[in-house]
Design an enzyme around this catalytic site. Structure first.
Site, PDB file in Angstrom:
ATOM      1  N   GLY A 663       0.800  -1.232   0.000  1.00 26.36           N
ATOM      2  CA  GLY A 663       0.000   0.000   0.000  1.00 26.36           C
ATOM      3  C   GLY A 663       0.826   1.272   0.000  1.00 26.36           C
ATOM      4  N   LYS A 681       3.245  17.118  -6.160  1.00 27.58           N
ATOM      5  CA  LYS A 681       3.464  17.604  -4.794  1.00 27.58           C
ATOM      6  C   LYS A 681       4.305  18.874  -4.779  1.00 27.58           C
ATOM      7  CE  LYS A 681       2.910  13.100  -2.631  1.00 27.58           C
ATOM      8  NZ  LYS A 681       3.601  11.843  -2.310  1.00 27.58           N
TER       9      LYS A 681
END
Ligand code: ADP
Ligand code: ASP
Ligand code: MG
Length: 814
Positions: A663, A681
């Site tokens: 994950g 980002k």
């Protein structure tokens, strides 16, 4: 002597009436006058029956049967068989007269106000008779008295005015005589000097009780109803409302005048002049303290005592150049309204005299418009005055308190609270007594307005946040769990009350206005309806809750495309989805603009570094006047995981696969490996530092072979990694040779941003970055050489969920 009045709910059926008997028999006063309303709902039924008959609608017969049934059932349940038949036969014969009256109305297809009062008086006539017989059957020393022979009025049917002189004389004469300890009479009803039945206005039983209490100089007037007193706001609308222990006559009058139905407004006047105290008590919770209403001033330091509202209001505005400096316009305006018997709830006039505006009942608005336009026809024709403007579906809300005048800033607080919650204020009025500040708002906003005002003025700042969560996968599920765990703490320590009202995944959505049970949200969602994003927003808008927050835990572009619609309805947005903030600059800027415009925060802390407070810190640096010179960062938890684990003993493919399985990557790992995610980002950080940058402006020196970049599915992508293993091993070997580690670094300096793989030497802050951690170095004017560093886990469902949580708390403290 005490007067005890029992309202409709208190006498609605046999069970309730037996509670009434309990209360009357335990009351210690030597003499008691018991004033009762019609059985709950019967007055409405009588009016509906009369209206149906007048419209020659035969359904009046069924309605009448329903009325009959209510009374006969009550008698059968209450009274012992032995005396039932006498009472039943008298009640039946009264009902026969009622039937004859209704037949008359049906035949002529019309009902006069006089006949209407006669019909409606049966509610109280029957209830008082039945209750007196029950008391007698229960061995109380009671007697029935017909109130029509005591209270005398004029002939304004429906809302007659009392002839106090005659009424007082009759009451004195009657109650001075010797009679049993308990006299039972019907409220609401009276009679004209000619002996015709009249009524005192809806809710008027309170008034009857006060008239009698004043006439006999009672020690106290006890109003027994279905709530435990006069509350800080209508408890049916504001759950947090509390009974007010002690309130002055004037405050109670003001609250009831502005809609606190628990006490009929005219009730205060007769007892006020005699200084008789009123106590409001709950028939269904007699031990509850209730509300004491007296002359004495309210408790020290208390300013706002209650908030009330009246719905069904219309605004009538008269304006035009012909009004300025011409005396008498307002006099004529009010005269017309008064001739039409239209009562004015609120008045405002601009000092320019250019316009005058009144609030009236919406039921009167058509009559008012026609008569005002008629009266000013001459001026309207000559365009000196415009035809009167009417707006409907409005409500008046009012803050009430004796001490409000001694305090500044209350109206500011009231209006800024409403403004912050996007409640549009149409008109403002402040009584000269300054005991009340009122505003006219849309009827649709009443619930929200009362609740936010109540929160601000009464609830020790407990703030309710209403969450609507889209996306309940990895992150979303963790987020719901965290809320559930922290709910109690937030309430007691931070005075925040969090409720999740709506949840949705891509298949279903579910709503619960009371707040979804977070233990079982998955079951609730499974039973929900099919997801429809328009309807999701539609539901939030319809519920119109204050402090509504939309939480996006998806990675969906379609969901992100909807943020503007949320913000422009004053619904805050909290998101971990990076798409909105990294799409075109104009769209990002528009969202920020809408957030300011509609007072709805738009927060996305988790877009960079998951739960790390990176964006918040950046905002605070800038807000305090610092300037960002350079940002250097490792912002990809996934890439950091990959390069921390990749070495000569493993394959690049296997490490990426592991990161995906654990994950640490997006579902599509290419978004991470290609550098796109990091580009987004650093773009967001650059924009938050005040730079207008697009994603194309960022330089991306990708380390992936072109073939991997060109794949369009996960299978091909992973296959290409296997194929190019040698090139990855080469990258690794070169870094080792340079005594460095591989780190994927994002950089922003002099308005330019870039991302790419770099060799990081041992003495660098980035060298020891473990696992999936992130690190950001802010070089600013205040931190020029030693940067401000934020470092820690930058990926994972738990930390992302807590970052979302932190944004919610920020909104709570907003
Ligand atoms: P009754 O039939 O006993 O006269 P009402 O229905 O006339 O009772 O009045 C009681 C109701 O008034 C309550 O059930 C409540 O819904 C309503 N109400 C409105 N505002 C207030 C308030 N500020 N405090 C208490 N009750 C209020
Ligand atoms: N029964 C009357 C009404 O419903 C009077 C009252 O209950 O106060 O309006
Ligand atoms: Mg009432």
């Amino acid at each position: 002597m005490q007067v005890l009045k029992f309202g409709g709910t208190s006498v609605a059926n046999a069970t309730n009436i037996s509670l009434v008997k309990q209360i009357v028999s335990t009351n210690t006063a030597s003499k008691k006058i018991v004033v009762v309303s019609a059985l709950g709902g019967v007055t409405d039924l009588l009016l509906r029956t009369a209206a149906a008959a007048a419209e020659q609608d035969k359904s009046y017969i069924e309605l009448l049967q329903k009325i009959e049934q209510r009374h006969l059932e009550t008698i059968k349940e209450l009274l012992p068989i032995a005396i039932q038949s006498a009472v039943l036969s008298r009640v039946k014969s009264e009902l026969n007269v009622l039937e004859t009256l209704l037949e008359g109305a049906f035949l002529i297809g019309e009902i006069t106000p006089k006949l209407s009062d006669k019909i409606v008086s049966y509610g109280e006539l029957l209830s008082s008779y039945i209750i007196s017989e029950y008391f007698i059957a229960e061995n109380l020393k009671a007697v029935y008295q017909d109130s029509r022979s005591l209270i005398k009025t004029d002939t304004v049917y429906g809302k007659a005015s009392v002839d106090f002189r005659e009424t007082d004389q009759r009451c004195t004469a009657f109650f001075n005589g010797s009679q049993p300890d308990i006299v039972v009479m019907g409220g609401f009803i009276a009679s004209s000097h000619d002996g015709d039945a009249t009524t005192l206005g809806r809710g008027g039983s309170d008034y009857s009780a006060a008239i009698i209490a004043a006439a006999v100089n009672a020690e106290a007037l006890l109003i027994w109803t279905d709530v435990s007193g006069m509350y800080t706001a209508n408890p049916k609308v504001v759950k947090q409302a509390k009974a007010i222990p002690h309130i002055s006559y004037e405050e109670a009058m003001e609250l009831s005048h502005f809609g606190a139905k628990v006490l009929y407004a005219p009730t205060i006047q007769p007892v006020l002049s005699k200084g008789i105290s009123i106590v409001i008590k709950n028939t269904f919770d007699p031990d509850a303290e209730g509300t004491l209403i007296t002359k004495s001033k309210n408790e020290k330091g208390k300013t706002v005592r209650g908030i009330s509202h009246i719905g069904g209001i219309a605004l009538l505005s008269l304006e035009g150049p012909g009004m300025v400096g011409i005396p008498g316009t307002s006099k004529r305006f009010f005269e017309v309204l008064s001739q039409e018997d239209i009562s004015v709830v609120l008045i405002t006039q601009a000092s320019s005299e250019h316009s005058i505006c009144v609030g009236i009942s919406a039921l009167d608005v058509d009559r008012a418009v026609a008569s005002v336009n008629g009266a000013f026809a001459y001026e309207i024709e000559r365009q000196k005055i415009k035809p009167v403007i009417a707006e409907k579906e409005l409500a008046v809300i009012a803050l009430v308190g004796d001490n409000m005048k001694q305090h500044q800033g209350l109206s500011g607080k009231m209006f800024s609270t409403l403004g912050r919650n996007n409640v549009n204020i149409r008109v403002i009025a402040q009584g000269a007594s300054e005991r009340n500040i009122s505003a006219v708002i849309s009827e649709a906003d009443v619930k929200k307005a009362l609740n936010v005002l109540h929160e601000v003025f009464f609830e020790e700042n407990i703030k309710q946040l209403n969450l609507f969560v889209m996306g309940v996968g990895n992150v979303g599920a963790k987020f719901l769990k965290q809320i559930q765990q922290q709910k109690a703490y937030l309430r007691t320590q931070l005075k925040l009350n969090l409720r999740v009202i709506g949840i949705s995944n891509s298949r279903t959505m579910a709503f619960d206005e009371q707040g979804i049970d977070l233990e079982n949200w998955a079951d609730v969602l499974a039973k929900g309806e099919k997801t429809d994003s328009e309807q999701f927003l539609g539901n939030i808008t319809r519920l119109n809750y204050r402090n509504s927050i939309f939480v996006d835990n998806t990675a969906s572009a379609a969901v992100a495309a909807n943020y503007a619609n949320y913000l422009s309805k004053s619904i805050s947005v909290v998101t971990c989805n990076k798409i909105a903030c990294s799409s075109e600059y104009d769209a990002y800027e528009n969202l920020k603009f809408l957030a300011r415009q509609y007072n709805a925060p738009f927060l996305f802390e988790t877009n960079v570094g998951a739960g790390l407070p990176i964006i918040d810190t950046l905002k605070h640096l800038i807000a305090s006047g610092d300037v960002i010179l350079k940002i250097q960062a490792v912002l990809s938890g996934s890439l950091n995981f990959v390069f921390n684990n990749f070495d000569q003993n493993s394959t690049f493919h296997d490490i990426v696969k592991q990161a995906q399985e654990e994950g640490f990557t997006e579902p599509d790992p290419k978004i991470d490996l290609s550098g796109i995610d990091v580009m987004r980002k650093i773009l967001i950080l650059a924009r938050e530092s005040g730079h207008r940058l697009e994603i194309e402006d960022i330089e991306n020196k990708s380390f992936l072979p072109q073939e991997s970049l060109d794949t369009d599915n996960n299978t091909d992508f992973f296959a290409s990694l296997i194929k190019h293993e040698a090139s990855f091993q080469k990258m690794y070997a070169e870094a080792i040779a340079a005594d460095s580690k591989l780190k994927y670094v994002a950089q922003f300096e002099n308005g330019k941003a870039s991302v790419g793989l770099q060799h990081i030497p041992k003495d660098h802050d980035f060298y020891n970055l473990e696992g999936s951690d992130n690190i950001v170095l802010f070089f600013t004017e205040r931190y020029p050489d030693q940067p401000m560093i934020i470092k820690g886990a930058g990926a994972g469902a738990d930390v992302t969920a807590s970052g979302i949580f932190a944004d919610i708390i920020r909104i709570g403290n907003f």
